[in-house]
Structure formats: structure tokens, C-alpha cells
Design a protein around this motif. Structure first.
Motif, PDB file in Angstrom:
ATOM      1  N   ARG A 139      40.647   0.737 -21.549  1.00 52.69           N
ATOM      2  CA  ARG A 139      39.546   1.210 -22.390  1.00 52.69           C
ATOM      3  C   ARG A 139      40.075   1.776 -23.714  1.00 52.69           C
ATOM      4  NH1 ARG A 139      37.422   3.736 -18.747  1.00 52.69           N
ATOM      5  NH2 ARG A 139      38.254   5.835 -19.101  1.00 52.69           N
ATOM      6  N   ALA A 140      41.158   2.543 -23.651  1.00 55.23           N
ATOM      7  CA  ALA A 140      41.731   3.116 -24.868  1.00 55.23           C
ATOM      8  C   ALA A 140      42.216   2.017 -25.814  1.00 55.23           C
ATOM      9  CB  ALA A 140      42.884   4.057 -24.506  1.00 55.23           C
ATOM     10  N   ALA A 141      42.860   0.993 -25.267  1.00 57.77           N
ATOM     11  CA  ALA A 141      43.351  -0.101 -26.102  1.00 57.77           C
ATOM     12  C   ALA A 141      42.198  -0.857 -26.751  1.00 57.77           C
ATOM     13  CB  ALA A 141      44.211  -1.045 -25.266  1.00 57.77           C
ATOM     14  N   ARG A 142      41.140  -1.110 -25.984  1.00 56.85           N
ATOM     15  CA  ARG A 142      39.995  -1.836 -26.524  1.00 56.85           C
ATOM     16  C   ARG A 142      39.263  -1.037 -27.580  1.00 56.85           C
ATOM     17  NH1 ARG A 142      37.934  -4.339 -20.751  1.00 56.85           N
ATOM     18  NH2 ARG A 142      39.201  -6.250 -20.834  1.00 56.85           N
ATOM     19  N   GLU A 143      39.314   0.276 -27.459  1.00 56.52           N
ATOM     20  CA  GLU A 143      38.641   1.128 -28.441  1.00 56.52           C
ATOM     21  C   GLU A 143      39.510   1.413 -29.659  1.00 56.52           C
ATOM     22  OE1 GLU A 143      37.443   4.537 -26.203  1.00 56.52           O
ATOM     23  OE2 GLU A 143      35.842   3.473 -25.143  1.00 56.52           O
ATOM     24  N   GLY A 144      40.659   0.746 -29.729  1.00 51.59           N
ATOM     25  CA  GLY A 144      41.508   0.880 -30.903  1.00 51.59           C
ATOM     26  C   GLY A 144      42.415   2.084 -30.897  1.00 51.59           C
TER      27      GLY A 144
END
Length: 386
Positions: free
Chosen positions: A53-58
Motif C-alpha cells: 500500500r505504501a509503495a502504491r501510494e508513492g
């Protein structure tokens, strides 16, 4: 034209005796791997999902060198409760696993020529990191007849005007010993009398089966530098995240050291660490109970073969006494690997005191442990009869 020589300090530094076995085991298909301290469990799903989730949220940029303020605050709150005194986030530095945190602490404290008291047997990286600082590791013995607990008289015999740091490791690698609270208090008192820093390796703090882990920082938080990791507790070895807790003055130096060493820990990994610490903890209890089951199964096999010497109270390691074989531990481990396809770590990798022992990691599967330890016992018996 030729090149000038490489730096002599790392060239003179001995390598890890564990890695010799690891590298050979990788070339022998079908080997039962009991030499490496790496959980065989997957990282719990809620931790993985937090990272995704953190990676997808930039969330993929640099963080402060000391780590995310939110993660450091979470650690300070949790460990303030554990130690019984408040912590501030400025006392916490997030590191690339416990090993990089330990190395940064050594850089912060040790100068060339200093001496550091390290456990024997103990994790070889203590001595390696000291030598990289051109400091001298001085081993203090942990003996089987003392339940692998340090004795103050042994420490007194080894301290000198050049001694600057005492390294303590409980729960311990490779013995699995858990130091009783009164022994920890006395060790901190020893350090105080000799004006020493204490490096407390607390990486296995959540893997205790009998007794309880007590941090040396409970008695002297200004003197103690505590190294922690999420690798073992949450099966996150490859995520490479740990942290160091120390006084604000020491923590400022460690945070400064982070910049030339690593800049900062991966942002995604730090968000995974937050999920690990504030999420459900049932996964930790389940893994701990699995290690306990494995420990008990191995102990029973050793009893049947007359090779049981002690029962580890924590971590996920067990030293097996192979002195009756008449073989040095390195030769025993290499022959066991070549002839019986079982990989264990030679005791000599951890210091002189353990040369008649080999380390079995309980982080491997129950089936592998049962079969591997049976082969180990049979090999030891054959060496005696041969």
C-alpha cells in the motif's frame, strides 16, 4: 601501472565460519539446512500489505536519516513501556537491520586501539565490526557449566584501561541462554564501575520460552545502547529493518553516521515496520510456540542418543556437544555436510569456548530438524566408534 594495496584492516579481518558452511551447502543438492538463523515462516500478510500500500501510494522517497518520526515515536512508546521509563523519539535511530545498527554504534563509540569485551561463544559480527574500527575484541567466556551466563570474575580479569565497551546478548546467539534479571543488573553495575558503555544485542527479545527478557537499559539508560531488529520476531530478515535506542547524545551521533553509511532505511520498509509493531501480535506468539515445539523435539532426540547437555531458554538456537567425536567443530561440520548432507554451524565460528560444539538453528522446519539431528547424532556416534 599497478595499483596501490587494498586497505589492510578488512583484509586482516577473519571471515565468518558460518558462511563457509553456507557456501558449501548451496553446492550440495538435498542438504538439510540447519546452519542459518532465518525463520522459515513468511512475513505476516498484514505487514506485506502495508508495504504494498505504501509503495502504491508513492511512499518511495528519502526519509530522515534517523528514520520516520512516526515510526520512531511508535518505538519510543512501546519500549518506554517495556523498560519502565519514558523514551523520546530522538533516542531512536532506524537502521538497516540490527547488524548495521550495531556497526553504527561501534563507530559512534570505539576509536582505534580501544578494547571491547565480547561474548565467547558469541555472534562473530561483534568481533568483525570491532576490527573494522581497528579496535580489539576481547572474548569473555560463557561456559556450559555456568549455563552459558557471564561471570563477573571473568569480566574483571579481562578489563583493562583500554576497555571501552561491554557487549551483552540475551537471549543469546548461539547458546539460547536468557540472562536472569539479577545477573543483568550486576553486569550493568560492572560496566558502571569501569566507566564502560554497554552494547545490548536484544534482537531475540520476543523469543523467550522460560524466564523473561529484561533489558540492561532498565538500570542505566544513559550507558546502554540497545540494538533491536524486526528480522527474527516478525520473519522479516530480507526487509532489513532494525533500530537502536540510546541516549539522545549518542543517538545524534548514530543518526549522523547513517548519512554516509546508508542515507536512510527504505521508506517502504519503514512503513512495513510500523505495521509490524502496531498490528496484531498473534503471529509472534504462533512462531514462538513453533520454535518451542521444535526445540523440545530436538532435545528429545538428543536425550535418546545421550547427547543432551542443556535446554535453551530463548532465541532459536541450540549448541550440540560433539566433543566425544574427537573432531574439531569445523571438521565435524564440514564432514557432516559432505557425508550426511546436513549443514550446521561449527562452534569455532563463535569463539574458542564452543570449538567442541556445533550450532543447530531451530528456525528450520520440524521435519528437517528431526531428520537432520538424527543424522548428526549417528555421525557423531560413528566418529567415536571409528
Amino acid at each position: 601501472m599497478g595499483l596501490k594495496p587494498l586497505a589492510q584492516t578488512p583484509l586482516r579481518m577473519p571471515g565468518s565460519g558460518i558462511r563457509e558452511v553456507v557456501h558449501l551447502a548451496l553446492t550440495l543438492p538435498g542438504t538439510i539446512r540447519l546452519e542459518v538463523g532465518e525463520p522459515d515462516f513468511p512475513t505476516p500478510p498484514h505487514i506485506v500489505e502495508a508495504a504494498v500500500r505504501a509503495a502504491r501510494e508513492g511512499f518511495t522517497r528519502y526519509t530522515p536519516s534517523a528514520g520516520l518520526a512516526s515510526l520512531r515515536e511508535l518505538i519510543a512508546a512501546r519500549y518506554g513501556d517495556r523498560r519502565g521509563h519514558p523514551l523520546h523519539r530522538d533516542q531512536v535511530t532506524v537502521t538497516v537491520g540490527g547488524v548495521q545498527g550495531m556497526t553504527a554504534a561501534f563507530i559512534a563509540i570505539l576509536d582505534p586501539g580501544d578494547e571491547v569485551l565480547v561474548p565467547d561463544p558469541g555472534w562473530p559480527n561483534y568481533a568483525m565490526a570491532a576490527r573494522l574500527r581497528e579496535a580489539t575484541p576481547v572474548g569473555y567466556p560463557l561456559r556450559a557449566q555456568d549455563k552459558f551466563l557471564p561471570r563477573l570474575e571473568d569480566l574483571d580479569a579481562r578489563v583493562s584501561p583500554r576497555t571501552k565497551m561491554l557487549v551483552l546478548n540475551s537471549p543469546a546467539n548461539p547458546t539460547g541462554a536468557v540472562f536472569p534479571p539479577d545477573r543483568v543488573r550486576d553486569l550493568v553495575g560492572f560496566a558502571r564501575r569501569h566507566r564502560l558503555y554497554v552494547l545490548a544485542d536484544e534482537v531475540y527479545e520476543d523469543l523467550v520460552y522460560e524466564g523473561a527478557h529484561v533489558s540492561p537499559a532498565r538500570w542505566d539508560p544513559e550507558r546502554v545502547i540497545s540494538v533491536h531488529s524486526l528480522s527474527k520476531t516478525y520473519a522479516m530478515t530480507g526487509w532489513r529493518v532494525g533500530f537502536v535506542i540510546a541516549s539522545e547524545a549518542i543517538s545524534r551521533v548514530i543518526a549522523k553516521i547513517q548519512e554516509p553509511l546508508v542515507s536512510c532505511v527504505s521508506a517502504v520498509t519503514q512503513k512495513a515496520a510500523e505495521a509490524a509493531l502496531e498490528g496484531p501480535q498473534e503471529c509472534v506468539a504462533q512462531m514462538r510456540e513453533a520454535y518451542r515445539t521444535r526445540r523440545d523435539a530436538v532435545i528429545e532426540i538428543l536425550r535418546v542418543h545421550g547427547m543432551h547437555r542443556y535446554t535453551p531458554a530463548g532465541a532459536f538456537y541450540l549448541l550440540v556437544d560433539i566433543r566425544s567425536s574427537g573432531l574439531p567443530s569445523r571438521e565435524f561440520a564440514l564432514r557432516l555436510l559432505r557425508e550426511r548432507r546436513v549443514a550446521v554451524a561449527p562452534g569455532s565460528a563463535f569463539g574458542e569456548e564452543a570449538d567442541g560444539w556445533v550450532r543447530v538453528s531451530l528456525s528450520s522446519s520440524l521435519d528437517d530438524l528431526r531428520e537432520g539431528v538424527k543424522r548428526l547424532c549417528a555421525f557423531a556416534a560413528a566418529a567415536v566408534s571409528g
